[in-house]
Design a protein around this motif. Structure first.
Motif, mmCIF file in Angstrom:
data_model
loop_
_atom_site.group_PDB
_atom_site.id
_atom_site.type_symbol
_atom_site.label_atom_id
_atom_site.label_comp_id
_atom_site.label_asym_id
_atom_site.label_seq_id
_atom_site.Cartn_x
_atom_site.Cartn_y
_atom_site.Cartn_z
ATOM 1 N N UNK A 262 0.820 -1.197 0.000
ATOM 2 C CA UNK A 262 0.000 0.000 0.000
ATOM 3 C C UNK A 262 0.856 1.250 0.000
ATOM 4 N N UNK A 263 0.175 2.383 -0.054
ATOM 5 C CA UNK A 263 0.857 3.677 -0.084
ATOM 6 C C UNK A 263 0.948 4.232 1.329
ATOM 7 N N UNK A 374 5.042 -6.121 -1.473
ATOM 8 C CA UNK A 374 4.991 -7.228 -0.514
ATOM 9 C C UNK A 374 6.340 -7.314 0.186
ATOM 10 N N UNK A 375 6.372 -6.962 1.454
ATOM 11 C CA UNK A 375 7.651 -6.871 2.167
ATOM 12 C C UNK A 375 7.380 -6.917 3.657
ATOM 13 N N UNK A 376 8.220 -7.623 4.376
ATOM 14 C CA UNK A 376 8.174 -7.653 5.830
ATOM 15 C C UNK A 376 9.599 -7.475 6.348
ATOM 16 N N UNK A 377 9.820 -6.377 7.012
ATOM 17 C CA UNK A 377 11.159 -6.096 7.518
ATOM 18 C C UNK A 377 11.264 -4.647 7.950
ATOM 19 N N UNK A 378 12.484 -4.167 8.012
ATOM 20 C CA UNK A 378 12.762 -2.796 8.440
ATOM 21 C C UNK A 378 13.440 -2.044 7.314
ATOM 22 N N UNK A 379 12.981 -0.832 7.077
ATOM 23 C CA UNK A 379 13.601 0.028 6.081
ATOM 24 C C UNK A 379 14.180 1.237 6.786
ATOM 25 N N UNK A 380 15.183 1.827 6.179
ATOM 26 C CA UNK A 380 15.789 3.043 6.699
ATOM 27 C C UNK A 380 15.351 4.217 5.821
ATOM 28 N N UNK A 381 14.712 5.189 6.461
ATOM 29 C CA UNK A 381 14.315 6.406 5.765
ATOM 30 C C UNK A 381 15.457 7.404 5.832
ATOM 31 N N UNK A 382 15.877 7.930 4.693
ATOM 32 C CA UNK A 382 16.990 8.868 4.617
ATOM 33 C C UNK A 382 16.566 10.076 3.800
#
Length: 456
Positions: A262-263, A374-382
């Protein structure tokens, strides 16, 4: 190590080893191991048990000044210099600590190297921390022909005066040069054995800063003196201009936990702008960033950080100096820790999203939509922002996952016509605990890397 699916994985961990005696803990009140000249070097001192509980007791605190000396040694058949540190005790004080009430030790320090040592009275606990009064380009003291050059403060506003402390290994005449990518100015001063201080005005034309290069010369002495040859020593210090006037305050707001497929709108706030402001936002899988050891983008450090010395020093005075016994120094480059990631193929989908250039509103805010797959995890916002001559950046973590995460343990290989059982790991992260109904027998559609080749 191998994951449940049989794929090899690699990780490092550190295991602490607890002792049986109490520890002495020191918490510095300064950063980067340095304070300004005559600035306060303060530490908080406590006694801690092996279980992490604060204890009451008495601690002896010593303030020690460190002075380097050198001697010649032979290593593997080659003659080299070895640094020997001589301690000068400046002050000794006994302090009392208690749970919730650590002792504070603070002193104003002049130029030089110091060490604060805390020892538990009647116990085995001891701790120490080094602090430098003045800011230097390098703390290396491996050779005796180096001039200890330091600035009285970490950074200066344009037009302020930097006090440069020069502490040579011998008395002589010094040539002080201001260097960027070219020679800005030079002056000669007489330097006694105890050192001296020179004033250098901070010029905004330097850009991020300038190097102060000091060369101290000593002519040859009388024939009956112990040391008849001429001597020369070199030293460098970086004088930085304060980047506060070129800094944007950037903050990434919004939720820390979102759902995939989703957005998601990420709000970013930018303060201290100078006219129109723009930014970019990236969201990248944290696992990939850790594999590559990716550092967050920092445009302020890039544009206003310390520059490499862009000039060289050449003179004829070195021809008068007798070369020391020993072999010439060689350049040694370190390697990595054999972290071979060429064969790493994560079974999950990799996320790397980029917003492009986004205009910041008049209120200093911008909302950036990101479409997560489709993703399960952690992302880093930069986020990276700029406005005129000002730049800034920010980064934070965001978790992207479903309430229940299903992870299929895929086989390492299959041939056409094979049948396989796929173990599935279910991670209940947000839903109430309960039983999972047994899975029914189903058929799975597989696709090979070639789009035209598939089977059911």
């Amino acid at each position: 190590m191998a994951e449940p699916g049989g794929r090899a994985t690699k990780a490092n961990t550190t295991l602490p080893v607890r002792g049986t005696s109490d520890y002495v803990a020191i918490r510095p009140g300064f950063g980067d191991g340095s304070v300004n000249e005559n600035g306060e070097a303060a530490v908080d001192i406590a006694i801690v048990s092996p279980n992490g509980e604060a204890r009451a007791g008495r601690v002896q605190v010593r303030l020690v000044r460190e002075r380097p000396t050198w001697r010649m040694t032979t290593q593997y058949g080659a003659v080299r210099y070895e640094t020997v540190w001589r301690d000068e005790v400046v002050e000794t004080q006994d302090v009392q600590v208690a749970p919730g009430r650590p002792a504070r030790f603070a002193r104003n320090l002049g130029f030089g190297r110091y060490r604060i040592v805390a020892t538990q009275a009647g116990g085995l606990g001891t701790a120490s921390i080094r602090v430098r009064a003045g800011w230097v380009g390098s703390e290396s003291a491996e050779v005796p022909d180096k001039v200890d050059v330091s600035a009285d403060r970490r950074a200066y506003a344009a037009g302020e005066t930097a006090r440069i402390r020069i502490a040579p290994p011998f008395a002589g005449r010094a040539s002080v040069a201001i260097l960027t990518d070219r020679l800005i100015a030079t002056r000669d001063v007489e330097v006694p054995a105890g050192g001296t201080t020179v004033d250098v005005p901070a010029d905004p034309a330097w850009g991020p800063g300038a190097w102060i290069a000091v060369t101290v010369f000593k002519p040859g002495e009388a024939p009956d003196a112990a040391n008849t040859g001429p001597r020369r020593a070199l030293g460098l210090a970086w004088v930085s201009l304060d980047p506060a006037a070129r800094t944007l305050d950037v903050a990434i707001e919004g939720d820390t936990l979102v759902r995939p497929r989703g957005r998601v709108t990420v709000p970013v706030r930018v303060a201290n702008t100078n006219g129109a402001a723009y930014l970019t936002l990236a969201a990248v899988d944290e696992g990939i960033l850790r594999i590559t050891r990716f550092q967050n983008p920092d445009p302020l450090a890039h544009f206003t950080g310390r520059r490499a010395l862009g000039t060289d020093i050449r003179d004829d005075y070195g021809r008068l100096i007798v070369p020391p016994e020993g072999e010439a120094a060689t350049l040694r480059q370190g390697g990595d820790d054999d972290l071979d990631t060429s064969g790493v193929q994560p079974p999950q989908r990799i996320v790397a999203l980029f917003s492009g250039v986004v205009a910041v509103g008049p209120d200093g805010r911008a909302s950036i939509p990101l479409d997560f797959p489709e993703f399960n995890g952690e992302v880093r916002l930069m986020a990276v922002a700029w406005s005129g001559e000002r730049v800034g950046s920010a980064a934070r973590a965001m978790t992207v996952r479903d309430p229940i995460v299903a992870e299929a343990l895929l086989p390492r290989f299959l041939s056409p016509g094979d049948e396989a059982r796929l173990p599935v790991l279910l991670h209940n992260l947000d839903q109430p605990s309960g039983k999972v109904p047994p899975p029914s027998r189903s058929r799975v559609r597989w696709r090979s890397p070639t789009p035209t080749s598939s089977w059911t």
